[in-house]
Design an enzyme around this catalytic site. Sequence first.
Site, PDB file in Angstrom:
ATOM      1  N   TYR A 146      -8.847 -23.622 -44.289  1.00  0.00           N
ATOM      2  CA  TYR A 146      -9.204 -22.000 -43.990  1.00  0.00           C
ATOM      3  C   TYR A 146      -9.942 -21.209 -43.815  1.00  0.00           C
ATOM      4  O   TYR A 146     -11.005 -20.940 -44.403  1.00  0.00           O
ATOM      5  CB  TYR A 146      -7.856 -21.457 -45.693  1.00  0.00           C
ATOM      6  CG  TYR A 146      -6.757 -22.519 -45.869  1.00  0.00           C
ATOM      7  CD1 TYR A 146      -5.751 -22.270 -44.845  1.00  0.00           C
ATOM      8  CD2 TYR A 146      -6.757 -23.241 -46.504  1.00  0.00           C
ATOM      9  CE1 TYR A 146      -4.117 -23.189 -45.247  1.00  0.00           C
ATOM     10  CE2 TYR A 146      -5.399 -23.529 -47.224  1.00  0.00           C
ATOM     11  CZ  TYR A 146      -4.210 -23.445 -45.817  1.00  0.00           C
ATOM     12  OH  TYR A 146      -3.666 -24.159 -46.552  1.00  0.00           O
ATOM     13  N   PHE A 200      -5.030 -28.346 -46.251  1.00  0.00           N
ATOM     14  CA  PHE A 200      -3.216 -27.513 -47.031  1.00  0.00           C
ATOM     15  C   PHE A 200      -3.732 -27.056 -48.256  1.00  0.00           C
ATOM     16  O   PHE A 200      -3.045 -26.548 -48.677  1.00  0.00           O
ATOM     17  CB  PHE A 200      -2.765 -28.421 -46.558  1.00  0.00           C
ATOM     18  CG  PHE A 200      -2.502 -29.160 -45.226  1.00  0.00           C
ATOM     19  CD1 PHE A 200      -1.638 -28.079 -44.165  1.00  0.00           C
ATOM     20  CD2 PHE A 200      -2.520 -29.863 -44.858  1.00  0.00           C
ATOM     21  CE1 PHE A 200      -1.511 -28.621 -43.334  1.00  0.00           C
ATOM     22  CE2 PHE A 200      -2.366 -30.554 -43.334  1.00  0.00           C
ATOM     23  CZ  PHE A 200      -2.077 -29.528 -42.775  1.00  0.00           C
ATOM     24  N   HIS A 210       2.935 -29.263 -36.392  1.00  0.00           N
ATOM     25  CA  HIS A 210       1.832 -28.895 -37.352  1.00  0.00           C
ATOM     26  C   HIS A 210       2.924 -27.377 -38.270  1.00  0.00           C
ATOM     27  O   HIS A 210       3.739 -27.085 -37.779  1.00  0.00           O
ATOM     28  CB  HIS A 210       0.720 -28.471 -36.694  1.00  0.00           C
ATOM     29  CG  HIS A 210      -0.065 -28.249 -37.484  1.00  0.00           C
ATOM     30  ND1 HIS A 210      -0.331 -26.706 -38.437  1.00  0.00           N
ATOM     31  CD2 HIS A 210      -1.186 -28.251 -38.633  1.00  0.00           C
ATOM     32  CE1 HIS A 210      -1.346 -26.899 -39.664  1.00  0.00           C
ATOM     33  NE2 HIS A 210      -1.949 -27.571 -39.710  1.00  0.00           N
ATOM     34  N   ASP A 242      -8.796 -28.050 -39.338  1.00  0.00           N
ATOM     35  CA  ASP A 242      -9.685 -26.923 -40.168  1.00  0.00           C
ATOM     36  C   ASP A 242      -9.267 -26.880 -41.652  1.00  0.00           C
ATOM     37  O   ASP A 242      -8.104 -25.619 -41.733  1.00  0.00           O
ATOM     38  CB  ASP A 242     -10.768 -26.345 -39.260  1.00  0.00           C
ATOM     39  CG  ASP A 242     -10.394 -25.433 -38.373  1.00  0.00           C
ATOM     40  OD1 ASP A 242      -9.009 -24.757 -38.790  1.00  0.00           O
ATOM     41  OD2 ASP A 242     -11.245 -25.227 -38.136  1.00  0.00           O
TER      42      ASP A 242
END
Length: 222
Positions: free
Chosen positions: A65, A76, A183, A63
């Site tokens: 930031y 990202f 991740h 999701d």
Amino acid sequence: MTALDLSRLGGWADLPFFRDELPEIEAALAQEVRLVFPPTDAIFHALERTQPDDTRVVILGQDPYHTPGKADGLAFSIPQDFGGRLDSLGNIFKEIEADLGVTRSRTDLSDWADQGVLLLNTALTVPQGAPKAHARLGWSDLVDQVLDRLSDRPRAYLLWGGPAQKAAKAVATAPNLKIESAHPSPLSVHRGFFGSRPFSRANAWLQAQNLPAINWGDPEGP
């Protein structure tokens, strides 16, 4: 909250989600008392920036930031003027350098999007300071429909972490390329993200499909 602008969606605009599920999500967001990121006009930035026919690589985030000024609607990606901690993105940059021998310092990943890298989160909104709070808001229906739309031809999928891998479970391993790893979060990066070489592997696959490689490093020019 102002209404979400769908006029810039291009080839994604006819997905049933925007007619059937989005109104309920908009109603829920209108009732949200916390600040929500990214800004309303950036919620669909990933789809606006990378059209279906242009998509060659798919990177699914979790999701946005949840820190003010950090989310820009691309998974990202962080605005150039943010100035804070990079966390996952910083680890992505380390893997790019280890994998390809090139450096990446530009935190805004819009140049990747412009090369056909769809940077889509599995939840498109998040309240301030509350990661995953909108994970069950209904965004998964949109992700399912996007991935189904992209099933018309082979593509490379970089799936980092459980949520991304679960979201893309129905994507066939062949003829697509599926690279699954931990991740890049500081909490999990040493569990298999470092050393997974997703960038060189994706480029090798693209070139085997007679498609141009992605420039994962800093873009050329100003």
